[in-house]
Design an enzyme around this catalytic site. Structure first.
Site, PDB file in Angstrom:
ATOM      1  CG  HIS A  95     114.640  62.234  36.239  1.00  0.00           C
ATOM      2  ND1 HIS A  95     113.874  61.637  35.266  1.00  0.00           N
ATOM      3  CD2 HIS A  95     113.752  62.761  37.125  1.00  0.00           C
ATOM      4  CE1 HIS A  95     112.591  61.797  35.551  1.00  0.00           C
ATOM      5  NE2 HIS A  95     112.499  62.477  36.684  1.00  0.00           N
TER       6      HIS A  95
ATOM      7  CG  ASP B  68     111.503  73.401  38.373  1.00  0.00           C
ATOM      8  OD1 ASP B  68     110.877  72.426  38.835  1.00  0.00           O
ATOM      9  OD2 ASP B  68     110.955  74.275  37.665  1.00  0.00           O
TER      10      ASP B  68
ATOM     11  CD1 TRP C 259     101.624  59.343  43.290  1.00  0.00           C
ATOM     12  CD2 TRP C 259     102.157  61.318  42.405  1.00  0.00           C
ATOM     13  NE1 TRP C 259     102.655  59.133  42.404  1.00  0.00           N
ATOM     14  CE2 TRP C 259     103.003  60.325  41.839  1.00  0.00           C
ATOM     15  CE3 TRP C 259     102.320  62.645  41.993  1.00  0.00           C
ATOM     16  CZ2 TRP C 259     103.988  60.626  40.888  1.00  0.00           C
ATOM     17  CZ3 TRP C 259     103.301  62.944  41.044  1.00  0.00           C
ATOM     18  CH2 TRP C 259     104.114  61.942  40.510  1.00  0.00           C
TER      19      TRP C 259
ATOM     20  CD  GLN D 296      97.670  70.598  48.226  1.00  0.00           C
ATOM     21  OE1 GLN D 296      97.831  71.715  48.705  1.00  0.00           O
ATOM     22  NE2 GLN D 296      96.856  70.376  47.210  1.00  0.00           N
TER      23      GLN D 296
ATOM     24  CG  PHE E 237     106.111  70.020  43.720  1.00  0.00           C
ATOM     25  CD1 PHE E 237     107.372  70.459  43.375  1.00  0.00           C
ATOM     26  CD2 PHE E 237     105.865  68.656  43.721  1.00  0.00           C
ATOM     27  CE1 PHE E 237     108.374  69.570  43.014  1.00  0.00           C
ATOM     28  CE2 PHE E 237     106.854  67.755  43.367  1.00  0.00           C
ATOM     29  CZ  PHE E 237     108.111  68.215  43.015  1.00  0.00           C
TER      30      PHE E 237
ATOM     31  CG  HIS F  45     108.694  62.107  33.654  1.00  0.00           C
ATOM     32  ND1 HIS F  45     109.401  63.229  33.344  1.00  0.00           N
ATOM     33  CD2 HIS F  45     108.832  61.927  35.000  1.00  0.00           C
ATOM     34  CE1 HIS F  45     109.946  63.731  34.445  1.00  0.00           C
ATOM     35  NE2 HIS F  45     109.617  62.961  35.466  1.00  0.00           N
TER      36      HIS F  45
ATOM     37  CD  GLU G 220     107.057  58.733  38.240  1.00  0.00           C
ATOM     38  OE1 GLU G 220     107.370  59.032  39.406  1.00  0.00           O
ATOM     39  OE2 GLU G 220     106.852  59.603  37.360  1.00  0.00           O
TER      40      GLU G 220
ATOM     41  CG  HIS H 161     110.580  57.796  36.917  1.00  0.00           C
ATOM     42  ND1 HIS H 161     111.170  57.709  38.160  1.00  0.00           N
ATOM     43  CD2 HIS H 161     110.111  59.067  36.808  1.00  0.00           C
ATOM     44  CE1 HIS H 161     111.071  58.876  38.775  1.00  0.00           C
ATOM     45  NE2 HIS H 161     110.439  59.721  37.971  1.00  0.00           N
TER      46      HIS H 161
ATOM     47  CG  ASP I 217     111.893  62.217  40.538  1.00  0.00           C
ATOM     48  OD1 ASP I 217     111.818  63.069  39.634  1.00  0.00           O
ATOM     49  OD2 ASP I 217     110.918  61.532  40.898  1.00  0.00           O
ATOM     50  CG  ASP I 218     110.839  65.443  42.679  1.00  0.00           C
ATOM     51  OD1 ASP I 218     110.818  66.567  42.161  1.00  0.00           O
ATOM     52  OD2 ASP I 218     110.334  64.431  42.150  1.00  0.00           O
TER      53      ASP I 218
END
Length: 505
Positions: free
Chosen positions: A106, A109, A199, A204, A206, A351, A354, A379, A436-437
């Site tokens: 998970h 990109d 969030w 922003q 991204f 997903h 979450e 999640h 995740d990120d």
């Protein structure tokens, strides 16, 4: 005792029946020990039989964990931004970095590569323009001529010209870095006081990265660099959730999604050729859950075509974006039913859960994901509130992709010891650990998330067997075929045995 360990559910039933029908007037230490051992055997890795070398490493790791848990500044009880340096400099993290962790299932990109690489490598390339938005973010574009103005953004600035006028570019680079990550040296609870605030900042960031990564020469280099960073963290396989955006060239021309997916395939093959002990990567095509039903139908049609044309690299499909603000899965049920109606295989990796908004339409995504036959759940933070979904996912072998640091930074949990996955791991519910990120959170690879799961979720009872099973789960619950999983597990086992030997003696 052997019977209890071999058949934990049957043993639990027998013991409960015994106590409910009378039990003992005086507690029996042997029965107490049997219950303790039984409970330990039920957790993730609890029935793992360790070799002599593994038992030696397990003892060393257990001692490290005892010392870690005795600290006044216990990292899993702290926000990751405050705890990162404490984690990074500790002996458990050092060991986890060396550990072969299997696959990362998970990862998104646009947030897989260290932001510093983007700043130092990409923004210093020729033809890179930047503008400042009116909500205190930034945007980038590469262009052979002066770009067209963006709405709600300052005039474009050519970065090489701007830097040429500066005697010291550190402050500019730091500003750029700060706009492409959530990580902050300030008090994160003050900087991000609510889910809405964090969030908004997340989205922003991204958008700030978008113009850099979607430039064709950068896109190739970025993905190769991402694979390098995960490989360096002893990850042997990756499943990447990718939007498959239009990729643009310096003259403004663009490439379609098929070109983007083929580029992922080509770069993956090149990386695997360069690193023969890397097993490979696959793409889970994603789309925003904010679109309407007709758009989603077109996207699912495209996903089916991509799956047909690129069966080796295309793993399946998912919806992304903030779950609380997006449309629920049930809204898209007709579009998401198209593959079954057409007799086309398109695995889903939704997903779901979450959220901490109990009882809303969004909170039903877990059940709907299972109704739509999802292969895994991204999640699944809310799973404990859904006993039916929990039991269904267990029976079907639908693993949760648990991303500890993401859940904390995005304000679903404060203390990792209270994460729902702690309860799920105590009963060996299908779970894999992912990140995740990572670039957005100031992390990298999987080691930081493995630390939070091992030390935070697992507590003192989580041992080397837990780590081993989590790593193996990442291959067992991957989208690889049975034969590929068997081959990957054999490769992983060789690396694991080497890791155990080198660190146990």
């Amino acid at each position: 005792m052997a019977v209890l360990l071999q058949r934990p559910r049957a043993a639990v039933a027998c013991l409960l029946l015994y106590y409910l029908t009378g039990g003992l007037a005086v507690p029996d230490p042997r029965q107490r020990e049997a219950l303790i051992q039984l409970e330990a055997s039920m957790q993730t890795g609890g029935q793992m039989v360790l070799t002599d070398a593994e038992q030696r490493l397990d003892a060393l790791l257990f001692k490290m964990k005892q010392e870690e848990m005795a600290r006044a500044d216990f990292p899993p009880a702290m926000h990751f931004f405050k705890a990162k340096d404490l984690i990074r400099t500790g002996p458990i993290f050092n060991l986890l970095q060396k550990m072969p962790k299997g696959g990362a299932l998970h990862v998104h990109d646009l947030s897989m590569v260290d932001v510093e690489w983007l700043v130092k490598n990409v923004t210093y390339r020729p033809h890179c323009y930047m503008c400042f938005t009116d909500n205190q973010s930034i945007r980038f574009i590469f262009s052979s001529r002066w770009p067209k103005a963006l709405p709600r953004c300052s005039p474009w600035t050519l970065l090489e010209n701007l830097r040429a006028k500066m005697s010291n570019t550190t402050d500019l680079d730091n500003t750029i870095t700060g706009n492409m990550t959530l990580f902050t040296d300030q008090d994160p609870e003050m900087v991000y006081p609510s889910q809405d605030v964090v969030w908004d900042r997340f989205e922003q960031a991204f958008l700030a990265v978008w113009g850099l990564v979607t430039y064709a020469p950068v896109f190739r280099d970025y993905y190769y660099q991402g694979l390098t960073e995960f490989y360096t963290d002893n990850i042997m396989y990756l499943e990447l959730r990718a939007l498959l955006p239009e990729i643009y060239e310096l003259d403004g021309s663009t490439h379609d999604t098929a070109w983007t997916l083929k580029t992922y395939q080509d770069v993956t093959r090149q990386f695997t050729a360069d690193h023969p002990d890397f097993f490979g990567a696959r793409i889970i095509f994603t789309n925003s859950r904010g679109v309407n039903a007709s758009v989603m139908a077109r996207v699912v049609e495209e996903a089916m075509k991509l799956r047909r044309d690129f069966p080796d690299i295309m793993a399946g499909f998912d919806l992304v974006g903030r779950e609380d603000r997006g449309r629920p899965l049930w809204y898209f049920r007709e579009a998401l039913s198209l593959p079954v109606e057409r007799g086309v295989t398109l695995p889903f990796f939704f997903h779901a859960g979450e959220t901490d908004l109990e009882g809303t339409d969004v909170d039903q995504n877990l059940l709907d994901a299972l109704l739509l036959n999802t292969s895994r759940i991204g999640h699944g933070f809310a799973l404990l509130r859904h006993p039916v979904a929990k039991e269904l996912s267990r029976k079907r072998g639908v693993a949760l992709e648990v991303c500890p640091i993401s859940n904390q930074v995005l304000k679903l949990v404060t203390d990792m010891r209270n994460h729902p996955a702690a309860a799920l791991m105590s009963e060996n519910h299908p779970v894999v650990i992912s990140s995740d990120d990572p670039a957005m959170f100031g992390a990298s690879g999987l080691s930081y998330d493995f630390y939070e799961a091992f030390v935070g979720f697992g507590g003192i009872r989580s041992r080397l067997g837990s780590l081993k099973e989590l790593a193996m789960n990442s291959i067992r619950y991957s989208s690889l075929t049975s034969k590929q999983q068997e081959k990957a597990l054999a490769l992983w086992q060789r690396r694991w045995d080497k890791f155990v030997y080198e660190n146990a003696f």
